[in-house]
Design a protein around this motif. Structure first.
Motif, short mmCIF file in Angstrom:
data_model
loop_
_atom_site.label_atom_id
_atom_site.label_comp_id
_atom_site.label_asym_id
_atom_site.label_seq_id
_atom_site.Cartn_x
_atom_site.Cartn_y
_atom_site.Cartn_z
N GLN A 196 -2.10 -6.53 3.90
CA GLN A 196 -3.36 -6.98 3.19
C GLN A 196 -4.40 -5.98 3.16
OE1 GLN A 196 -5.07 -10.65 5.08
NE2 GLN A 196 -6.46 -11.10 3.28
N GLY A 197 -4.76 -5.12 4.18
CA GLY A 197 -5.68 -4.19 4.37
C GLY A 197 -5.50 -3.14 3.56
N LYS A 199 -6.43 -4.04 -0.20
CA LYS A 199 -7.67 -4.18 -0.23
C LYS A 199 -8.33 -2.67 -0.35
CE LYS A 199 -11.99 -5.64 2.16
NZ LYS A 199 -12.40 -6.21 3.43
N ASN A 200 -7.51 -1.58 0.08
CA ASN A 200 -8.03 -0.43 0.05
C ASN A 200 -7.36 0.68 -1.00
OD1 ASN A 200 -9.76 -0.02 2.32
ND2 ASN A 200 -8.13 -0.08 3.74
N HIS A 258 -7.24 2.59 -4.26
CA HIS A 258 -8.33 3.44 -4.97
C HIS A 258 -7.62 4.48 -5.86
CE1 HIS A 258 -6.79 5.46 -1.55
NE2 HIS A 258 -7.30 6.84 -2.06
N LYS A 280 -5.06 -2.27 -10.73
CA LYS A 280 -5.41 -2.56 -9.27
C LYS A 280 -5.15 -4.31 -8.87
CE LYS A 280 -9.19 -2.52 -6.06
NZ LYS A 280 -10.52 -2.30 -5.56
N ASP A 281 -5.48 -5.12 -9.81
CA ASP A 281 -5.31 -6.64 -9.72
C ASP A 281 -4.24 -7.26 -10.16
OD1 ASP A 281 -7.90 -6.18 -8.33
OD2 ASP A 281 -8.93 -6.28 -10.26
N TRP A 306 0.36 1.20 3.07
CA TRP A 306 0.56 0.22 4.09
C TRP A 306 1.46 0.74 5.39
CZ3 TRP A 306 4.76 -3.97 3.91
CH2 TRP A 306 4.73 -4.86 4.95
#
Length: 214
Positions: A107-108, A111-112, A114, A150-151, A179
């Motif tokens: 998940q982190g 979120k990152n 880029h 990204k989404d 990850w």
């Protein structure tokens, strides 16, 4: 005038290559001088080539130049294998760095996600700047996550990160992050290369018989 881009990156924006066949001694990347620079998680970077050879990670545009024609820092004396790997590609290189990434969560990492600013100040008509990775630690359960959107998880691919993994990503086009569940930090070499015949020849010479990654 359009930038020169690599046809092999046109479809997916990345290509996975065969593993690097030469061992990289741990002391080459663990004992360099690292800078506290955050990108895609809890990271530190060791600059091996920078805009003017200083021990810093800033974008070359901060110095009025595109991400090309990097100059070796003092760290280059510690990592001859990584310097040789970079020069053997034969293409113009800009930033050359190793990354140290502490363990994170899936998940982190998402979120990152880029996209990199690789081509600021890059003159039109020259080669588009992309990035190549060489995985230095053996983290087969870690993945480079790349997405066109990204989404939108349906645009996602994952590149596994065993020791010696090599891959090239149009990291300005693709959203990306690693990850890395651990244990211990993950180390990798990251090099900005100019797209062109030299990089294309090197990629062709390094293509895996059966590419890895969805």
């Amino acid at each position: 005038m359009p930038y020169h881009k690599l046809p092999i990156l046109e479809e997916k924006g990345f290509v996975v290559l065969k593993k690097f066949g030469k061992p990289v001694p741990d002391e080459e990347f663990r004992h360099m001088e690292y800078v506290d620079w955050k990108s895609g998680g809890d990271t530190n970077f060791a600059p091996i080539a920078s805009a003017f050879g200083d021990m810093e990670c800033a974008g070359f545009w901060d110095h009025g130049k595109p991400d090309k024609d990097g100059i070796w820092t003092n760290n280059a004396e510690v990592c001859p294998t990584l310097v040789e790997w970079t020069e053997r590609v034969g293409a113009r290189y800009g930033r050359v760095r190793t990354i140290k990434l502490e363990p994170n969560t899936e998940q982190g990492a998402i979120k990152n996600l880029h996209a990199d600013d690789n081509n600021r100040l890059n003159p039109e008509g020259e080669g588009w700047v992309v990035r190549a990775w060489l995985q230095l630690t053996d983290n087969p359960d870690s993945y480079m996550i790349v997405r066109e959107d990204k989404d939108d998880p349906s645009t996602e691919s994952r590149i596994p990160l065993p020791k010696g993994a090599q891959f090239v990503v149009d990291s300005q086009r693709l959203w990306h992050a690693v990850w890395h569940p651990g244990p211990g930090p993950r180390y990798a070499l990251i090099v900005s290369f100019e797209s062109g015949p030299d990089l294309e020849r090197w990629i062709d010479s390094q293509l895996a018989e059966q590419p890895v990654g969805a």
